[in-house]
Design a protein around this motif. Structure first.
Motif, PDB file in Angstrom:
ATOM      1  N   LEU A  28      37.018   5.697   3.315  1.00 21.77           N
ATOM      2  CA  LEU A  28      36.169   4.510   3.229  1.00 21.77           C
ATOM      3  C   LEU A  28      36.962   3.349   2.630  1.00 21.77           C
ATOM      4  CD1 LEU A  28      32.933   6.203   1.814  1.00 21.77           C
ATOM      5  CD2 LEU A  28      33.406   5.566   4.193  1.00 21.77           C
ATOM      6  N   SER A  29      36.478   2.142   2.850  1.00 27.38           N
ATOM      7  CA  SER A  29      37.183   0.979   2.311  1.00 27.38           C
ATOM      8  C   SER A  29      37.046   0.951   0.795  1.00 27.38           C
ATOM      9  CB  SER A  29      36.624  -0.310   2.903  1.00 27.38           C
ATOM     10  OG  SER A  29      35.359  -0.621   2.349  1.00 27.38           O
ATOM     11  N   LEU A  30      38.051   0.353   0.147  1.00 25.60           N
ATOM     12  CA  LEU A  30      38.020   0.227  -1.305  1.00 25.60           C
ATOM     13  C   LEU A  30      36.821  -0.607  -1.747  1.00 25.60           C
ATOM     14  CD1 LEU A  30      39.580   0.963  -3.885  1.00 25.60           C
ATOM     15  CD2 LEU A  30      40.810  -1.200  -3.634  1.00 25.60           C
ATOM     16  N   ARG A  31      36.487  -1.638  -0.971  1.00 23.30           N
ATOM     17  CA  ARG A  31      35.348  -2.483  -1.319  1.00 23.30           C
ATOM     18  C   ARG A  31      34.053  -1.687  -1.335  1.00 23.30           C
ATOM     19  NH1 ARG A  31      38.559  -5.405   2.140  1.00 23.30           N
ATOM     20  NH2 ARG A  31      39.448  -7.346   1.323  1.00 23.30           N
ATOM     21  N   LEU A  32      33.878  -0.830  -0.325  1.00 19.79           N
ATOM     22  CA  LEU A  32      32.652  -0.030  -0.248  1.00 19.79           C
ATOM     23  C   LEU A  32      32.589   0.973  -1.383  1.00 19.79           C
ATOM     24  CD1 LEU A  32      30.057   0.853   1.133  1.00 19.79           C
ATOM     25  CD2 LEU A  32      31.434   2.312   2.654  1.00 19.79           C
ATOM     26  N   VAL A  33      33.698   1.660  -1.648  1.00 23.50           N
ATOM     27  CA  VAL A  33      33.723   2.650  -2.730  1.00 23.50           C
ATOM     28  C   VAL A  33      33.455   1.966  -4.063  1.00 23.50           C
ATOM     29  CG1 VAL A  33      35.197   4.244  -4.008  1.00 23.50           C
ATOM     30  CG2 VAL A  33      35.258   4.229  -1.512  1.00 23.50           C
ATOM     31  N   ARG A  34      34.069   0.812  -4.287  1.00 18.98           N
ATOM     32  CA  ARG A  34      33.851   0.093  -5.545  1.00 18.98           C
ATOM     33  C   ARG A  34      32.388  -0.301  -5.691  1.00 18.98           C
ATOM     34  NH1 ARG A  34      37.274  -4.908  -8.159  1.00 18.98           N
ATOM     35  NH2 ARG A  34      35.797  -5.370  -9.815  1.00 18.98           N
ATOM     36  N   THR A  35      31.800  -0.798  -4.603  1.00 18.14           N
ATOM     37  CA  THR A  35      30.393  -1.215  -4.657  1.00 18.14           C
ATOM     38  C   THR A  35      29.482  -0.042  -4.984  1.00 18.14           C
ATOM     39  OG1 THR A  35      30.778  -3.001  -3.068  1.00 18.14           O
ATOM     40  CG2 THR A  35      28.504  -2.254  -3.351  1.00 18.14           C
ATOM     41  N   VAL A  36      29.698   1.085  -4.314  1.00 26.89           N
ATOM     42  CA  VAL A  36      28.861   2.265  -4.547  1.00 26.89           C
ATOM     43  C   VAL A  36      29.004   2.750  -5.985  1.00 26.89           C
ATOM     44  CG1 VAL A  36      28.508   4.691  -3.938  1.00 26.89           C
ATOM     45  CG2 VAL A  36      28.823   2.979  -2.140  1.00 26.89           C
ATOM     46  N   LEU A  37      30.243   2.811  -6.480  1.00 22.10           N
ATOM     47  CA  LEU A  37      30.466   3.266  -7.852  1.00 22.10           C
ATOM     48  C   LEU A  37      29.814   2.333  -8.862  1.00 22.10           C
ATOM     49  CD1 LEU A  37      34.170   4.509  -7.985  1.00 22.10           C
ATOM     50  CD2 LEU A  37      32.129   5.847  -8.437  1.00 22.10           C
ATOM     51  N   GLU A  38      30.011   1.035  -8.678  1.00 21.81           N
ATOM     52  CA  GLU A  38      29.496   0.099  -9.668  1.00 21.81           C
ATOM     53  C   GLU A  38      27.975   0.000  -9.634  1.00 21.81           C
ATOM     54  OE1 GLU A  38      31.688  -3.557  -9.414  1.00 21.81           O
ATOM     55  OE2 GLU A  38      33.440  -2.646 -10.377  1.00 21.81           O
ATOM     56  N   VAL A  39      27.385   0.079  -8.459  1.00 26.22           N
ATOM     57  CA  VAL A  39      25.921   0.121  -8.390  1.00 26.22           C
ATOM     58  C   VAL A  39      25.409   1.380  -9.072  1.00 26.22           C
ATOM     59  CG1 VAL A  39      23.951   0.382  -6.835  1.00 26.22           C
ATOM     60  CG2 VAL A  39      25.707  -1.324  -6.334  1.00 26.22           C
ATOM     61  N   SER A  40      26.104   2.489  -8.859  1.00 27.94           N
ATOM     62  CA  SER A  40      25.682   3.757  -9.457  1.00 27.94           C
ATOM     63  C   SER A  40      25.725   3.713 -10.974  1.00 27.94           C
ATOM     64  CB  SER A  40      26.567   4.898  -8.949  1.00 27.94           C
ATOM     65  OG  SER A  40      26.467   5.041  -7.549  1.00 27.94           O
ATOM     66  N   VAL A  41      26.828   3.184 -11.539  1.00 32.14           N
ATOM     67  CA  VAL A  41      26.936   3.170 -12.998  1.00 32.14           C
ATOM     68  C   VAL A  41      25.957   2.167 -13.605  1.00 32.14           C
ATOM     69  CG1 VAL A  41      29.308   3.999 -13.005  1.00 32.14           C
ATOM     70  CG2 VAL A  41      28.887   1.532 -13.027  1.00 32.14           C
ATOM     71  N   VAL A  42      25.661   1.084 -12.889  1.00 36.77           N
ATOM     72  CA  VAL A  42      24.665   0.135 -13.379  1.00 36.77           C
ATOM     73  C   VAL A  42      23.287   0.786 -13.429  1.00 36.77           C
ATOM     74  CG1 VAL A  42      23.359  -1.953 -12.783  1.00 36.77           C
ATOM     75  CG2 VAL A  42      25.851  -1.998 -12.777  1.00 36.77           C
ATOM     76  N   VAL A  43      22.937   1.510 -12.369  1.00 38.55           N
ATOM     77  CA  VAL A  43      21.627   2.172 -12.328  1.00 38.55           C
ATOM     78  C   VAL A  43      21.504   3.193 -13.449  1.00 38.55           C
ATOM     79  CG1 VAL A  43      20.165   3.738 -10.995  1.00 38.55           C
ATOM     80  CG2 VAL A  43      21.252   1.776  -9.875  1.00 38.55           C
ATOM     81  N   ILE A  44      22.537   4.012 -13.628  1.00 37.08           N
ATOM     82  CA  ILE A  44      22.513   5.005 -14.701  1.00 37.08           C
ATOM     83  C   ILE A  44      22.436   4.309 -16.055  1.00 37.08           C
ATOM     84  CG2 ILE A  44      23.808   6.860 -15.839  1.00 37.08           C
ATOM     85  CD1 ILE A  44      25.019   7.487 -13.078  1.00 37.08           C
ATOM     86  N   GLY A  45      23.226   3.237 -16.211  1.00 39.79           N
ATOM     87  CA  GLY A  45      23.209   2.489 -17.459  1.00 39.79           C
ATOM     88  C   GLY A  45      21.845   1.907 -17.759  1.00 39.79           C
ATOM     89  N   LEU A  46      21.177   1.371 -16.742  1.00 41.20           N
ATOM     90  CA  LEU A  46      19.844   0.803 -16.943  1.00 41.20           C
ATOM     91  C   LEU A  46      18.841   1.885 -17.334  1.00 41.20           C
ATOM     92  CD1 LEU A  46      19.585  -1.764 -14.007  1.00 41.20           C
ATOM     93  CD2 LEU A  46      19.782  -2.250 -16.448  1.00 41.20           C
ATOM     94  N   LEU A  47      18.955   3.047 -16.718  1.00 36.15           N
ATOM     95  CA  LEU A  47      18.063   4.158 -17.075  1.00 36.15           C
ATOM     96  C   LEU A  47      18.257   4.583 -18.527  1.00 36.15           C
ATOM     97  CD1 LEU A  47      18.300   6.331 -13.822  1.00 36.15           C
ATOM     98  CD2 LEU A  47      16.377   4.894 -14.558  1.00 36.15           C
ATOM     99  N   LEU A  48      19.473   4.383 -19.035  1.00 39.85           N
ATOM    100  CA  LEU A  48      19.771   4.721 -20.428  1.00 39.85           C
ATOM    101  C   LEU A  48      19.450   3.575 -21.394  1.00 39.85           C
ATOM    102  CD1 LEU A  48      23.201   6.542 -19.946  1.00 39.85           C
ATOM    103  CD2 LEU A  48      20.999   7.600 -20.494  1.00 39.85           C
ATOM    104  N   GLY A  49      19.054   2.426 -20.832  1.00 39.33           N
ATOM    105  CA  GLY A  49      18.738   1.281 -21.682  1.00 39.33           C
ATOM    106  C   GLY A  49      19.865   0.292 -21.819  1.00 39.33           C
ATOM    107  N   GLY A  50      20.807   0.293 -20.873  1.00 39.47           N
ATOM    108  CA  GLY A  50      21.955  -0.608 -20.944  1.00 39.47           C
ATOM    109  C   GLY A  50      21.594  -2.060 -20.702  1.00 39.47           C
ATOM    110  N   VAL A  51      22.583  -2.941 -20.941  1.00 37.06           N
ATOM    111  CA  VAL A  51      22.379  -4.391 -20.884  1.00 37.06           C
ATOM    112  C   VAL A  51      22.777  -4.932 -19.511  1.00 37.06           C
ATOM    113  CG1 VAL A  51      22.989  -6.609 -21.900  1.00 37.06           C
ATOM    114  CG2 VAL A  51      22.808  -4.576 -23.357  1.00 37.06           C
ATOM    115  N   LEU A  52      21.797  -5.499 -18.806  1.00 38.98           N
ATOM    116  CA  LEU A  52      22.032  -6.124 -17.509  1.00 38.98           C
ATOM    117  C   LEU A  52      21.569  -7.566 -17.582  1.00 38.98           C
ATOM    118  CD1 LEU A  52      22.769  -5.709 -14.435  1.00 38.98           C
ATOM    119  CD2 LEU A  52      20.330  -5.299 -14.080  1.00 38.98           C
ATOM    120  N   GLY A  53      22.297  -8.475 -16.943  1.00 35.97           N
ATOM    121  CA  GLY A  53      21.891  -9.869 -16.979  1.00 35.97           C
ATOM    122  C   GLY A  53      22.710 -10.691 -16.019  1.00 35.97           C
TER     123      GLY A  53
END
Length: 233
Positions: free
Chosen positions: A166-191
């Motif tokens: 897969l393209s690096l852009r796609l892999v990066r997007t999937v990884l970063e969306v995933s860690v953001v979602v997990i972080g939000l579930l844990l109470g992380g800071v999004l803005g």
């Protein structure tokens, strides 16, 4: 029989850990690596004190420390080594920059947070957020340009891209969306800072990297990765 030539200006050589050390210019490359990693941690601290959103992986870190007695920098270090374990099946090869990244970013982030308080004025918070993103772009260019190994999270992205096709852009997007979602579930800071980082960090690093990349010798006939291009296609 292979020979050694200098890579064209603006090219990142694809070298293993031993080759990275034997490639020369260590008097510039090691200080550049260290400065880049320290500034990376400082940029993280600036964004935290801006309190307007964090980089995707730091959303995860900030959520994690809400549940364990750790500082943000300690969480960065912990997750760096967790990610490095994922390099094993991907057969990624760490460099000295990889190990230094795992420690220095977290340590410098904690020092920055200890020295810098959170401002009350919106103008100061916005300045910290924007300054943190720009500084992160420069720090990224400095440590990548030293050519002493990828950071743990960068290596995970490039390794997955290589193994999956897969393209690096796609892999990066999937990884970063995933860690953001997990972080939000844990109470992380999004803005808004998270969105700004996601949109700006790639272009910033692409513009700044040619300024600081250290030209290294590569074997004739081998292909380096041109600065600013997606090595995974």
């Amino acid at each position: 029989m292979s020979s050694t030539v200098h890579a064209p200006r603006g090219v990142l050589a694809d070298l293993g850990p031993i080759q990275q050390l034997r490639a020369g210019s260590l008097g510039r490359r090691i200080p550049q690596l260290l400065v880049g990693l320290v500034l990376y941690g400082v940029s993280l601290g600036l964004m935290v004190r801006g309190a307007l959103g964090l980089a995707p992986w730091d959303v995860l870190h900030s959520g994690f420390i809400r549940h364990v007695p750790m500082t943000l920098g300690q969480a960065v270090i912990l997750f760096s080594f967790v990610v490095l374990l994922l390099w094993i099946p991907l057969r990624e090869k760490p460099g000295i920059g990889t190990v230094a990244n795992a420690f220095l970013v977290g340590l410098s982030a904690d020092v920055t947070l200890a020295l810098l308080g959170e401002p009350g004025a919106w103008s100061a918070r916005i300045a910290l957020m924007v300054g943190g993103v720009v500084l992160n772009g420069l720090a990224t260019a400095l440590y990548i340009g030293s050519q002493l190994g990828r950071g743990p999270r960068d290596g995970l992205m490039t390794g997955l891209a290589r193994r999956t096709g897969l393209s690096l852009r796609l892999v990066r997007t999937v990884l970063e969306v995933s860690v953001v979602v997990i972080g939000l579930l844990l109470g992380g800071v999004l803005g808004v800072g998270t969105v700004l980082y996601a949109l700006a960090i790639g272009p910033l690093a692409q513009v700044m990297l040619p300024w600081v990349v250290v030209q290294l010798p590569v074997r004739a006939g081998s292909a380096g990765n041109p600065v600013g291009r997606d090595p995974a296609g």
